[in-house]
Motif scaffolding. Structure first.
Motif, PDB file in Angstrom:
ATOM      1  N   LYS A 168       0.818  -1.213   0.000  1.00  0.00           N
ATOM      2  CA  LYS A 168       0.000   0.000   0.000  1.00  0.00           C
ATOM      3  C   LYS A 168       0.856   1.269   0.000  1.00  0.00           C
ATOM      4  O   LYS A 168       0.331   2.361  -0.161  1.00  0.00           O
ATOM      5  CB  LYS A 168      -0.930  -0.007   1.204  1.00  0.00           C
ATOM      6  N   PHE A 169       2.150   1.132   0.223  1.00  0.00           N
ATOM      7  CA  PHE A 169       3.124   2.224   0.132  1.00  0.00           C
ATOM      8  C   PHE A 169       2.771   3.381   1.061  1.00  0.00           C
ATOM      9  O   PHE A 169       2.793   4.544   0.670  1.00  0.00           O
ATOM     10  CB  PHE A 169       3.256   2.709  -1.314  1.00  0.00           C
ATOM     11  N   HIS A 170       2.459   3.046   2.302  1.00  0.00           N
ATOM     12  CA  HIS A 170       2.224   4.096   3.290  1.00  0.00           C
ATOM     13  C   HIS A 170       3.568   4.716   3.692  1.00  0.00           C
ATOM     14  O   HIS A 170       4.572   4.019   3.834  1.00  0.00           O
ATOM     15  CB  HIS A 170       1.534   3.518   4.527  1.00  0.00           C
ATOM     16  N   LEU A 171       3.591   6.025   3.884  1.00  0.00           N
ATOM     17  CA  LEU A 171       4.847   6.721   4.163  1.00  0.00           C
ATOM     18  C   LEU A 171       5.481   6.266   5.465  1.00  0.00           C
ATOM     19  O   LEU A 171       6.716   6.291   5.604  1.00  0.00           O
ATOM     20  CB  LEU A 171       4.597   8.234   4.204  1.00  0.00           C
ATOM     21  N   ALA A 172       4.680   5.821   6.430  1.00  0.00           N
ATOM     22  CA  ALA A 172       5.231   5.390   7.720  1.00  0.00           C
ATOM     23  C   ALA A 172       6.170   4.202   7.570  1.00  0.00           C
ATOM     24  O   ALA A 172       7.045   3.987   8.422  1.00  0.00           O
ATOM     25  CB  ALA A 172       4.094   5.041   8.681  1.00  0.00           C
ATOM     26  N   GLU A 173       6.029   3.444   6.494  1.00  0.00           N
ATOM     27  CA  GLU A 173       6.881   2.279   6.273  1.00  0.00           C
ATOM     28  C   GLU A 173       8.346   2.662   6.065  1.00  0.00           C
ATOM     29  O   GLU A 173       9.232   1.816   6.173  1.00  0.00           O
ATOM     30  CB  GLU A 173       6.389   1.495   5.058  1.00  0.00           C
ATOM     31  N   THR A 174       8.617   3.922   5.775  1.00  0.00           N
ATOM     32  CA  THR A 174       9.970   4.330   5.384  1.00  0.00           C
ATOM     33  C   THR A 174      10.843   4.768   6.542  1.00  0.00           C
ATOM     34  O   THR A 174      12.042   4.967   6.362  1.00  0.00           O
ATOM     35  CB  THR A 174       9.900   5.487   4.372  1.00  0.00           C
ATOM     36  N   LEU A 175      10.292   4.937   7.749  1.00  0.00           N
ATOM     37  CA  LEU A 175      11.073   5.515   8.841  1.00  0.00           C
ATOM     38  C   LEU A 175      11.818   4.487   9.691  1.00  0.00           C
ATOM     39  O   LEU A 175      12.910   4.754  10.167  1.00  0.00           O
ATOM     40  CB  LEU A 175      10.175   6.364   9.753  1.00  0.00           C
ATOM     41  N   GLY A 176      11.224   3.342   9.944  1.00  0.00           N
ATOM     42  CA  GLY A 176      11.906   2.354  10.770  1.00  0.00           C
ATOM     43  C   GLY A 176      11.739   2.609  12.254  1.00  0.00           C
ATOM     44  O   GLY A 176      10.963   3.467  12.678  1.00  0.00           O
ATOM     45  N   GLY A 177      12.480   1.836  13.058  1.00  0.00           N
ATOM     46  CA  GLY A 177      12.306   1.879  14.504  1.00  0.00           C
ATOM     47  C   GLY A 177      13.549   2.306  15.245  1.00  0.00           C
ATOM     48  O   GLY A 177      14.656   2.277  14.701  1.00  0.00           O
ATOM     49  N   GLY A 178      13.375   2.689  16.505  1.00  0.00           N
ATOM     50  CA  GLY A 178      14.469   3.201  17.321  1.00  0.00           C
ATOM     51  C   GLY A 178      14.926   2.213  18.373  1.00  0.00           C
ATOM     52  O   GLY A 178      14.377   1.123  18.545  1.00  0.00           O
ATOM     53  N   LEU A 179      15.934   2.636  19.107  1.00  0.00           N
ATOM     54  CA  LEU A 179      16.557   1.817  20.142  1.00  0.00           C
ATOM     55  C   LEU A 179      16.895   2.707  21.322  1.00  0.00           C
ATOM     56  O   LEU A 179      17.423   3.806  21.157  1.00  0.00           O
ATOM     57  CB  LEU A 179      17.828   1.164  19.588  1.00  0.00           C
ATOM     58  N   GLY A 180      16.566   2.238  22.529  1.00  0.00           N
ATOM     59  CA  GLY A 180      16.938   2.950  23.738  1.00  0.00           C
ATOM     60  C   GLY A 180      17.952   2.142  24.529  1.00  0.00           C
ATOM     61  O   GLY A 180      17.884   0.913  24.572  1.00  0.00           O
ATOM     62  N   ALA A 181      18.905   2.826  25.176  1.00  0.00           N
ATOM     63  CA  ALA A 181      19.936   2.148  25.959  1.00  0.00           C
ATOM     64  C   ALA A 181      20.135   2.888  27.270  1.00  0.00           C
ATOM     65  O   ALA A 181      20.444   4.083  27.268  1.00  0.00           O
ATOM     66  CB  ALA A 181      21.248   2.078  25.181  1.00  0.00           C
ATOM     67  N   ALA A 182      19.932   2.205  28.390  1.00  0.00           N
ATOM     68  CA  ALA A 182      20.116   2.803  29.711  1.00  0.00           C
ATOM     69  C   ALA A 182      20.154   1.685  30.757  1.00  0.00           C
ATOM     70  O   ALA A 182      19.678   0.573  30.511  1.00  0.00           O
ATOM     71  CB  ALA A 182      18.983   3.776  30.031  1.00  0.00           C
ATOM     72  N   ASP A 183      20.686   2.003  31.920  1.00  0.00           N
ATOM     73  CA  ASP A 183      20.697   1.052  33.032  1.00  0.00           C
ATOM     74  C   ASP A 183      19.358   1.168  33.751  1.00  0.00           C
ATOM     75  O   ASP A 183      19.224   1.887  34.742  1.00  0.00           O
ATOM     76  CB  ASP A 183      21.863   1.369  33.969  1.00  0.00           C
ATOM     77  N   LEU A 184      18.366   0.450  33.264  1.00  0.00           N
ATOM     78  CA  LEU A 184      17.005   0.586  33.767  1.00  0.00           C
ATOM     79  C   LEU A 184      16.844   0.078  35.189  1.00  0.00           C
ATOM     80  O   LEU A 184      16.020   0.600  35.954  1.00  0.00           O
ATOM     81  CB  LEU A 184      16.033  -0.141  32.833  1.00  0.00           C
ATOM     82  N   ASP A 185      17.588  -0.954  35.572  1.00  0.00           N
ATOM     83  CA  ASP A 185      17.439  -1.533  36.914  1.00  0.00           C
ATOM     84  C   ASP A 185      18.581  -1.163  37.852  1.00  0.00           C
ATOM     85  O   ASP A 185      18.654  -1.683  38.963  1.00  0.00           O
ATOM     86  CB  ASP A 185      17.311  -3.055  36.827  1.00  0.00           C
ATOM     87  N   ARG A 186      19.465  -0.277  37.402  1.00  0.00           N
ATOM     88  CA  ARG A 186      20.558   0.254  38.224  1.00  0.00           C
ATOM     89  C   ARG A 186      21.445  -0.847  38.797  1.00  0.00           C
ATOM     90  O   ARG A 186      21.844  -0.806  39.965  1.00  0.00           O
ATOM     91  CB  ARG A 186      19.997   1.139  39.347  1.00  0.00           C
ATOM     92  N   ASP A 187      21.757  -1.831  37.950  1.00  0.00           N
ATOM     93  CA  ASP A 187      22.659  -2.900  38.384  1.00  0.00           C
ATOM     94  C   ASP A 187      24.044  -2.742  37.778  1.00  0.00           C
ATOM     95  O   ASP A 187      24.880  -3.647  37.899  1.00  0.00           O
ATOM     96  CB  ASP A 187      22.081  -4.268  38.024  1.00  0.00           C
ATOM     97  N   GLY A 188      24.290  -1.604  37.106  1.00  0.00           N
ATOM     98  CA  GLY A 188      25.594  -1.351  36.515  1.00  0.00           C
ATOM     99  C   GLY A 188      25.753  -1.820  35.099  1.00  0.00           C
ATOM    100  O   GLY A 188      26.821  -1.645  34.494  1.00  0.00           O
ATOM    101  N   HIS A 189      24.703  -2.400  34.505  1.00  0.00           N
ATOM    102  CA  HIS A 189      24.757  -2.874  33.130  1.00  0.00           C
ATOM    103  C   HIS A 189      23.738  -2.119  32.275  1.00  0.00           C
ATOM    104  O   HIS A 189      22.634  -1.802  32.743  1.00  0.00           O
ATOM    105  CB  HIS A 189      24.468  -4.378  33.055  1.00  0.00           C
ATOM    106  N   THR A 190      24.104  -1.852  31.034  1.00  0.00           N
ATOM    107  CA  THR A 190      23.224  -1.125  30.118  1.00  0.00           C
ATOM    108  C   THR A 190      22.201  -2.065  29.516  1.00  0.00           C
ATOM    109  O   THR A 190      22.552  -3.039  28.844  1.00  0.00           O
ATOM    110  CB  THR A 190      24.039  -0.451  29.001  1.00  0.00           C
TER     111      THR A 190
END
Length: 414
Positions: free
Chosen positions: A85-107
């Protein structure tokens, strides 16, 4: 018949002359841009040279190589929902987040998925995957069982501790639907979009947290892209007899969002009264940072095919757009670019934050060097990016010291 021959020859010579003049002018203008930083300010304003490398040398002259590791638990593939259907949203793709969410010293890692941008009736799968880092190269997916569920069409992930409890929360931006997840601190998450009064039904691409009023909590800026309602079929465009996605400018742009954090888990929409919504472009990237060292952050927005924007605070929740006068709205050639990602760092080590925007194919990734007082000079012609980036569509950019030599390197996705 004879009288037309001199005219044809004259026309050919004139065309050749104009072409040669344009070439000379372009070359001289680019050379002038290369020298401009030296004319503006003496000292360390020369641009850092970026070259395209697959391996780099460490300070002790050992070659550093990056090895891809495979973890069966860390498997993710973005679904853009392409169905012909060639919707424009198909062209952007997805993102990635990186953080120490549980504060255990690892990302830890957050992946954002897409789906079907048109038909949401059966979109019941989880569009977010949260991977807890167990140490070294080991991960496990914990989002589904810990309340991290959302069925929208996702694009970006923005991290920040919006309620000041010591744990990073995150906002998922997406097509006509976005979601705020509060980190409960015990490994679980709760969606707080409605409770936080974040009403975002436009096509939201990216977002940034920042304390814009210096009251100790994080406010929020959200970029928006284009007006493409799900109930309106995408326009038909073709190239060389084949259907393609239409240019984004086939659709109208929509205003960005600006939200004030009220300090008790809720936000107030400041888009209109701040002056932000008066600027309507195709937003794809945003950075909140203090560019003029007055301890009041500015907002930089990279727009796709439009001029870039820079908002400077005038008074309490009133912002003035200064992109053109600051030298950051266009390239040194006076052109807008298909800007997407942003890297913000002190590339030339003069104590001021510089900017880089990634751009569309046949456009170089552009660097703007901070000259102080919210003025910038483009230095792309000096730093090697012209030849290494024109052949690719640039998306995100991350500055980091890869070889630990005290100089910032760049990782750019295409």
């Amino acid at each position: 018949m004879r009288s037309t021959v001199p005219f044809i020859l004259f026309a050919m010579l004139a065309a050749a002359g104009f072409g040669a003049a344009k070439w000379v002018e372009t070359r001289s203008v680019w050379r002038g841009d290369d020298l401009l930083p030296e004319q503006v300010q003496s000292g360390n304003t020369a641009a850092v040279n970026f070259t395209q490398n697959h391996s780099i040398e460490s300070p002790n002259h050992e070659t550093l190589k990056f090895t891809e590791f495979s973890d069966s638990a860390l498997q993710f593939s973005y679904d853009n929902g392409a169905s012909g259907k060639f919707h424009l949203a198909e062209t952007l793709g997805g993102g990635l987040g990186a953080a120490d969410l549980d504060r255990d010293g690892h990302t830890d890692l957050i992946f954002v998925d897409g789906g079907d941008p048109i038909d949401w009736s059966d979109q019941t799968r989880n569009s977010i995957q949260v991977y807890r880092h167990l140490g070294k190269t080991s991960f496990t997916e914990v989002g589904k069982q810990n309340g991290c569920f959302w069925s929208g069409y996702g694009h970006g992930c923005c991290l920040g501790d919006f309620n000041n409890d010591g744990f990073d929360d995150f906002l998922i931006t997406g097509y006509q639907s976005s979601a705020l997840f509060m980190n409960m601190g015990d490994g679980t998450y709760e969606e707080q979009t409605a409770e936080a009064e974040l009403k975002m039904d436009r096509w939201c691409a990216t977002a940034a947290f920042g304390d814009l009023d210096n009251d100790g909590d994080l406010d929020l800026y959200v970029t928006t892209y284009a007006d493409t309602p799900r109930d309106v079929p995408p326009p038909y465009c073709e190239e060389s007899g084949k259907r393609i996605h239409c240019h984004p400018h086939y659709h109208l742009p929509v205003p960005d969002y600006l939200f004030e954090n009220l300090g008790y888990g809720t936000f107030r929409d400041r888009s209109a009264d701040s002056g932000i919504s008066a600027q309507i472009q195709y937003g794809l990237g945003v950075v909140i940072a203090d560019f003029n060292d007055d301890r009041i952050p500015e907002i930089f927005i990279a727009n796709d095919g439009d001029r870039n924007l820079l908002f400077e605070k005038e008074s309490d929740w009133k912002f003035r757009e200064i992109g053109i006068e600051s030298g950051i709205a266009y390239t040194a050639m006076g052109k807008s670019t298909g800007s997407m990602g942003i890297a913000c760092a002190d590339f030339d080590q003069d104590g001021r934050l510089d900017l880089l925007t990634t751009n569309f194919i046949h456009e170089a990734n552009v660097t703007f060097y901070n000259q102080g007082n919210n003025t910038f000079v483009e230095t792309t012609g000096q730093n090697g990016l012209t030849t290494t980036s024109r052949s690719m569509v640039g998306w995100s950019a991350v500055p980091f010291d890869a070889d630990l030599n005290g100089q910032l390197d760049l990782f750019i996705t295409n």
